[in-house]
Write a protein that holds these residues in place. Structure first.
Motif, PDB file in Angstrom:
ATOM      1  N   TRP A 196       0.939  -1.510   0.116  1.00 45.70           N
ATOM      2  CA  TRP A 196       0.271  -0.024  -0.165  1.00 45.70           C
ATOM      3  C   TRP A 196       0.649   1.571  -0.133  1.00 45.70           C
ATOM      4  CZ3 TRP A 196      -0.206   3.643   3.891  1.00 45.70           C
ATOM      5  CH2 TRP A 196      -1.557   4.312   3.727  1.00 45.70           C
ATOM      6  N   ALA A 197       2.276   1.104   0.902  1.00 44.86           N
ATOM      7  CA  ALA A 197       2.795   2.670   0.808  1.00 44.86           C
ATOM      8  C   ALA A 197       3.468   3.054  -0.544  1.00 44.86           C
ATOM      9  CB  ALA A 197       3.807   1.739   1.821  1.00 44.86           C
ATOM     10  N   GLU A 198       3.927   1.959  -1.078  1.00 44.08           N
ATOM     11  CA  GLU A 198       4.106   1.652  -1.910  1.00 44.08           C
ATOM     12  C   GLU A 198       3.639   2.161  -3.933  1.00 44.08           C
ATOM     13  OE1 GLU A 198       6.295  -2.061  -2.843  1.00 44.08           O
ATOM     14  OE2 GLU A 198       8.363  -1.054  -1.207  1.00 44.08           O
ATOM     15  N   THR A 199       2.040   0.908  -3.088  1.00 45.03           N
ATOM     16  CA  THR A 199       1.549   2.348  -5.035  1.00 45.03           C
ATOM     17  C   THR A 199       0.135   2.949  -4.743  1.00 45.03           C
ATOM     18  OG1 THR A 199       0.543   0.131  -3.880  1.00 45.03           O
ATOM     19  CG2 THR A 199       2.050  -0.668  -5.496  1.00 45.03           C
ATOM     20  N   VAL A 200       0.143   2.923  -3.389  1.00 38.70           N
ATOM     21  CA  VAL A 200      -1.061   4.425  -3.089  1.00 38.70           C
ATOM     22  C   VAL A 200      -0.574   5.240  -2.105  1.00 38.70           C
ATOM     23  CG1 VAL A 200      -3.427   4.659  -2.275  1.00 38.70           C
ATOM     24  CG2 VAL A 200      -2.611   2.276  -2.584  1.00 38.70           C
ATOM     25  N   LEU A 201       0.529   5.713  -1.678  1.00 46.32           N
ATOM     26  CA  LEU A 201       0.460   6.374  -0.448  1.00 46.32           C
ATOM     27  C   LEU A 201       1.808   7.009  -1.118  1.00 46.32           C
ATOM     28  CD1 LEU A 201       0.794   7.889   1.786  1.00 46.32           C
ATOM     29  CD2 LEU A 201       2.921   5.907   3.236  1.00 46.32           C
ATOM     30  N   ALA A 202       3.027   6.383  -1.391  1.00 46.19           N
ATOM     31  CA  ALA A 202       4.061   7.286  -2.256  1.00 46.19           C
ATOM     32  C   ALA A 202       3.794   8.100  -2.951  1.00 46.19           C
ATOM     33  CB  ALA A 202       5.513   6.320  -2.085  1.00 46.19           C
ATOM     34  N   PRO A 203       3.330   7.490  -4.041  1.00 39.95           N
ATOM     35  CA  PRO A 203       2.458   8.172  -5.397  1.00 39.95           C
ATOM     36  C   PRO A 203       1.533   9.390  -5.595  1.00 39.95           C
ATOM     37  CG  PRO A 203       1.868   6.014  -5.637  1.00 39.95           C
ATOM     38  CD  PRO A 203       2.742   5.767  -4.783  1.00 39.95           C
ATOM     39  N   THR A 204       0.679   9.329  -4.308  1.00 40.32           N
ATOM     40  CA  THR A 204      -0.039  10.527  -4.092  1.00 40.32           C
ATOM     41  C   THR A 204       0.304  12.018  -3.338  1.00 40.32           C
ATOM     42  OG1 THR A 204      -2.317   8.631  -3.346  1.00 40.32           O
ATOM     43  CG2 THR A 204      -2.661  10.836  -2.864  1.00 40.32           C
ATOM     44  N   ALA A 205       1.534  11.272  -2.090  1.00 41.12           N
ATOM     45  CA  ALA A 205       2.078  11.918  -1.219  1.00 41.12           C
ATOM     46  C   ALA A 205       2.757  12.945  -2.549  1.00 41.12           C
ATOM     47  CB  ALA A 205       2.659  11.022  -0.175  1.00 41.12           C
ATOM     48  N   GLN A 206       3.507  12.683  -3.664  1.00 38.46           N
ATOM     49  CA  GLN A 206       4.403  13.428  -4.156  1.00 38.46           C
ATOM     50  C   GLN A 206       3.206  14.502  -4.666  1.00 38.46           C
ATOM     51  OE1 GLN A 206       7.769  12.905  -4.055  1.00 38.46           O
ATOM     52  NE2 GLN A 206       7.648  15.021  -5.120  1.00 38.46           N
ATOM     53  N   LEU A 207       2.082  13.997  -5.033  1.00 37.16           N
ATOM     54  CA  LEU A 207       1.266  14.691  -6.008  1.00 37.16           C
ATOM     55  C   LEU A 207       1.339  15.862  -4.894  1.00 37.16           C
ATOM     56  CD1 LEU A 207      -0.968  12.499  -7.338  1.00 37.16           C
ATOM     57  CD2 LEU A 207       0.275  14.137  -8.780  1.00 37.16           C
ATOM     58  N   ALA A 208       0.186  15.533  -3.354  1.00 38.27           N
ATOM     59  CA  ALA A 208       0.142  16.061  -2.842  1.00 38.27           C
ATOM     60  C   ALA A 208       1.292  17.571  -2.893  1.00 38.27           C
ATOM     61  CB  ALA A 208      -0.222  15.886  -1.650  1.00 38.27           C
ATOM     62  N   TYR A 209       3.038  17.152  -1.943  1.00 41.47           N
ATOM     63  CA  TYR A 209       3.964  17.180  -1.901  1.00 41.47           C
ATOM     64  C   TYR A 209       4.068  18.953  -3.062  1.00 41.47           C
ATOM     65  CZ  TYR A 209       8.094  19.101  -0.129  1.00 41.47           C
ATOM     66  OH  TYR A 209       9.197  19.728   0.769  1.00 41.47           O
ATOM     67  N   ASN A 210       2.974  18.600  -4.281  1.00 45.77           N
ATOM     68  CA  ASN A 210       3.569  19.095  -5.322  1.00 45.77           C
ATOM     69  C   ASN A 210       2.751  20.368  -5.556  1.00 45.77           C
ATOM     70  OD1 ASN A 210       5.866  18.065  -5.548  1.00 45.77           O
ATOM     71  ND2 ASN A 210       5.673  17.243  -7.736  1.00 45.77           N
ATOM     72  N   GLY A 211       1.530  20.021  -5.118  1.00 41.65           N
ATOM     73  CA  GLY A 211       0.737  20.809  -5.127  1.00 41.65           C
ATOM     74  C   GLY A 211      -0.251  20.549  -6.214  1.00 41.65           C
ATOM     75  N   GLU A 212       0.293  19.386  -6.963  1.00 43.19           N
ATOM     76  CA  GLU A 212      -1.156  18.989  -7.703  1.00 43.19           C
ATOM     77  C   GLU A 212      -2.371  17.938  -7.700  1.00 43.19           C
ATOM     78  OE1 GLU A 212       3.179  19.187 -10.340  1.00 43.19           O
ATOM     79  OE2 GLU A 212       2.206  17.312  -9.817  1.00 43.19           O
ATOM     80  N   GLY A 213      -2.197  16.984  -8.194  1.00 48.67           N
ATOM     81  CA  GLY A 213      -3.589  16.268  -8.498  1.00 48.67           C
ATOM     82  C   GLY A 213      -5.017  17.342  -8.067  1.00 48.67           C
ATOM     83  N   ASP A 214      -6.125  16.172  -8.481  1.00 45.97           N
ATOM     84  CA  ASP A 214      -7.600  16.888  -8.647  1.00 45.97           C
ATOM     85  C   ASP A 214      -7.654  16.543  -7.456  1.00 45.97           C
ATOM     86  OD1 ASP A 214      -7.056  16.249 -11.286  1.00 45.97           O
ATOM     87  OD2 ASP A 214      -8.083  14.160 -11.307  1.00 45.97           O
ATOM     88  N   PHE A 215      -8.716  17.628  -6.795  1.00 48.29           N
ATOM     89  CA  PHE A 215      -9.241  18.163  -6.084  1.00 48.29           C
ATOM     90  C   PHE A 215     -10.535  17.550  -5.959  1.00 48.29           C
ATOM     91  CE2 PHE A 215      -7.204  22.140  -6.789  1.00 48.29           C
ATOM     92  CZ  PHE A 215      -7.263  22.876  -5.387  1.00 48.29           C
ATOM     93  N   ALA A 216     -11.062  16.693  -4.523  1.00 49.47           N
ATOM     94  CA  ALA A 216     -12.192  16.150  -4.703  1.00 49.47           C
ATOM     95  C   ALA A 216     -12.858  16.470  -3.240  1.00 49.47           C
ATOM     96  CB  ALA A 216     -11.860  14.381  -4.434  1.00 49.47           C
ATOM     97  N   CYS A 217     -14.072  16.118  -3.069  1.00 51.44           N
ATOM     98  CA  CYS A 217     -14.800  16.598  -1.396  1.00 51.44           C
ATOM     99  C   CYS A 217     -15.760  15.562  -1.080  1.00 51.44           C
ATOM    100  CB  CYS A 217     -15.883  17.384  -1.889  1.00 51.44           C
ATOM    101  SG  CYS A 217     -17.225  17.614  -3.031  1.00 51.44           S
ATOM    102  N   GLY A 218     -15.872  15.616  -0.021  1.00 46.88           N
ATOM    103  CA  GLY A 218     -16.214  14.242   0.716  1.00 46.88           C
ATOM    104  C   GLY A 218     -16.328  14.036   2.461  1.00 46.88           C
ATOM    105  N   ASP A 219     -15.625  12.867   3.260  1.00 38.28           N
ATOM    106  CA  ASP A 219     -16.397  13.306   4.260  1.00 38.28           C
ATOM    107  C   ASP A 219     -14.943  13.626   5.026  1.00 38.28           C
ATOM    108  OD1 ASP A 219     -18.735  12.348   4.411  1.00 38.28           O
ATOM    109  OD2 ASP A 219     -18.036  10.116   4.863  1.00 38.28           O
ATOM    110  N   TRP A 220     -13.778  13.626   4.067  1.00 37.36           N
ATOM    111  CA  TRP A 220     -12.702  14.328   4.947  1.00 37.36           C
ATOM    112  C   TRP A 220     -12.492  16.059   4.157  1.00 37.36           C
ATOM    113  CZ3 TRP A 220     -13.975  10.902   0.726  1.00 37.36           C
ATOM    114  CH2 TRP A 220     -13.426  11.396  -0.773  1.00 37.36           C
ATOM    115  N   CYS A 221     -13.534  16.554   3.665  1.00 40.43           N
ATOM    116  CA  CYS A 221     -13.344  17.704   4.346  1.00 40.43           C
ATOM    117  C   CYS A 221     -13.861  18.494   5.135  1.00 40.43           C
ATOM    118  CB  CYS A 221     -14.453  18.598   3.132  1.00 40.43           C
ATOM    119  SG  CYS A 221     -14.068  17.451   0.838  1.00 40.43           S
ATOM    120  N   ARG A 222     -14.111  17.471   6.277  1.00 40.30           N
ATOM    121  CA  ARG A 222     -14.563  17.907   7.931  1.00 40.30           C
ATOM    122  C   ARG A 222     -13.925  18.660   8.365  1.00 40.30           C
ATOM    123  NH1 ARG A 222     -15.572  13.391   9.031  1.00 40.30           N
ATOM    124  NH2 ARG A 222     -18.231  13.697   9.310  1.00 40.30           N
TER     125      ARG A 222
END
Length: 326
Positions: A196-222
């Motif tokens: 999970w860390a290598e396939t999900v966490l690491a690539p998504t974390a790099q997007l977040a650190y660069n300020g990239e990726g898509d906006f999405a809303c849900g329960d995590w917006c709380r």
């Protein structure tokens, strides 16, 4: 307990930035004002640390005099937390003579998340199993340990520290939330966690650190700091409002149709009745015109209630004069 620093990609906010990567950099620009709930939680963690150290025989100063939010409930919750950890340690000792217990341990998971670090409330290691326990004092939202990204990040940090020393093959993560009577545990193999860390966490974390990726809303917006100015959230709310409006409009139209059909049927009956009444009056010679105006010379004024009302199929009947005259 020393003050905790906060990373841009903190473990506590990982559920948000894993779902909505650009939110990490946006939240970075907003100053953390804190809250009474956060201050209360900090005090509770300080008391838990003291209670657990005391139970393990580690010297610790009682912090209650310096706690602004201390009360009987906090005292009970901290005692329950310490008792739970001691029971867990006793259970581990059945198969491991010298388990490791770490309190308020700084954990670095920057191998997968840029500048990623956090603080684990308690770690217990024994007989190939890593136990990660997190104390939650909040009572508003019940927290589950199952696939909890915060707990999984902490576990990765703990593996970085101890996997080379201890032969760990299983990770057990537990949320201890006494004010919700919630003890939630989730067990996962080390291999599954690393995948999970290598396939999900690491690539998504790099997007977040660069300020990239898509906006999405849900329960995590709380707990998102920029939720009030988030365009994606506003659009989602408008879409939901449109759906609700459409559903409400359909119900209203359905009710109006039913009411209109009833009115139409009732109006048809009144129209037919009125026409029959007019024909009856004309045949009796009581009216030569049909007008709502004042009576004319050739129109005999007559109260409407005295006009015979005939429905189709009925014949005119004369009023009986059998009433006795006095």
């Amino acid at each position: 307990m020393p003050p905790k620093a906060h990373a841009i990609l903190s473990a506590s906010s990982s559920d948000r930035w894993l779902h909505c990567p650009p939110s990490a950099r946006l939240c970075e620009s907003v100053r953390d004002k804190g809250s009474d709930y956060a201050a209360e939680g900090t005090d509770a963690h300080s008391l838990c640390e003291h209670k657990l150290k005391f139970a393990l025989g580690i010297r610790s100063k009682d912090p209650t005099e310096d706690l602004s939010w201390y009360d009987a409930e906090m005292e009970d919750c901290a005692s329950e937390y310490a008792s739970y950890i001691m029971e867990l340690v006793a259970e581990v000792k059945k198969t491991c003579s010298d388990p490791i217990v770490l309190i308020e341990q700084r954990l670095d998971f920057s191998k997968y998340v840029p500048d990623g670090f956090g603080t684990g409330d308690c770690l217990v290691i024994g007989d190939g199993t890593l136990y990660v326990i997190d104390f939650k004092y909040g009572k508003g939202v019940e927290v589950s340990a199952e696939n909890n990204p915060q707990m999984m990040c902490y576990s990765l940090g703990a593996l970085e520290l101890f996997d080379g020393i201890y032969d760990i093959d299983t990770v057990c993560m537990t949320i201890f939330q006494p004010r919700r009577s919630n003890i939630s545990s989730y067990t996962i193999s080390k291999d599954e966690l690393l995948t999970w860390a290598e396939t999900v966490l690491a690539p998504t974390a790099q997007l977040a650190y660069n300020g990239e990726g898509d906006f999405a809303c849900g329960d995590w917006c709380r707990f998102c700091k920029v939720k009030t100015v988030c365009r994606a959230r506003a659009e989602a709310n408008l879409e939901m409002a449109g759906y609700e409006f459409k559903h409400c409009l359909q119900m209203r139209m359905s009710k109006r149709f039913s009411a209109g059909w009833m009115s139409l049927s009732h109006g048809h009956l009144i129209s037919r009745t009125t026409r029959c009444s007019r024909r009856s009056m004309e045949s009796a010679g009581t009216a030569t015109s049909w007008s709502r105006g004042a009576p004319t010379a050739d129109t005999q004024a007559k109260p409407l209630w005295r006009t015979p009302l005939l429905l189709p199929g009925m014949t005119h009947m004369k009023r009986s004069s059998s009433v006795s005259q006095q």
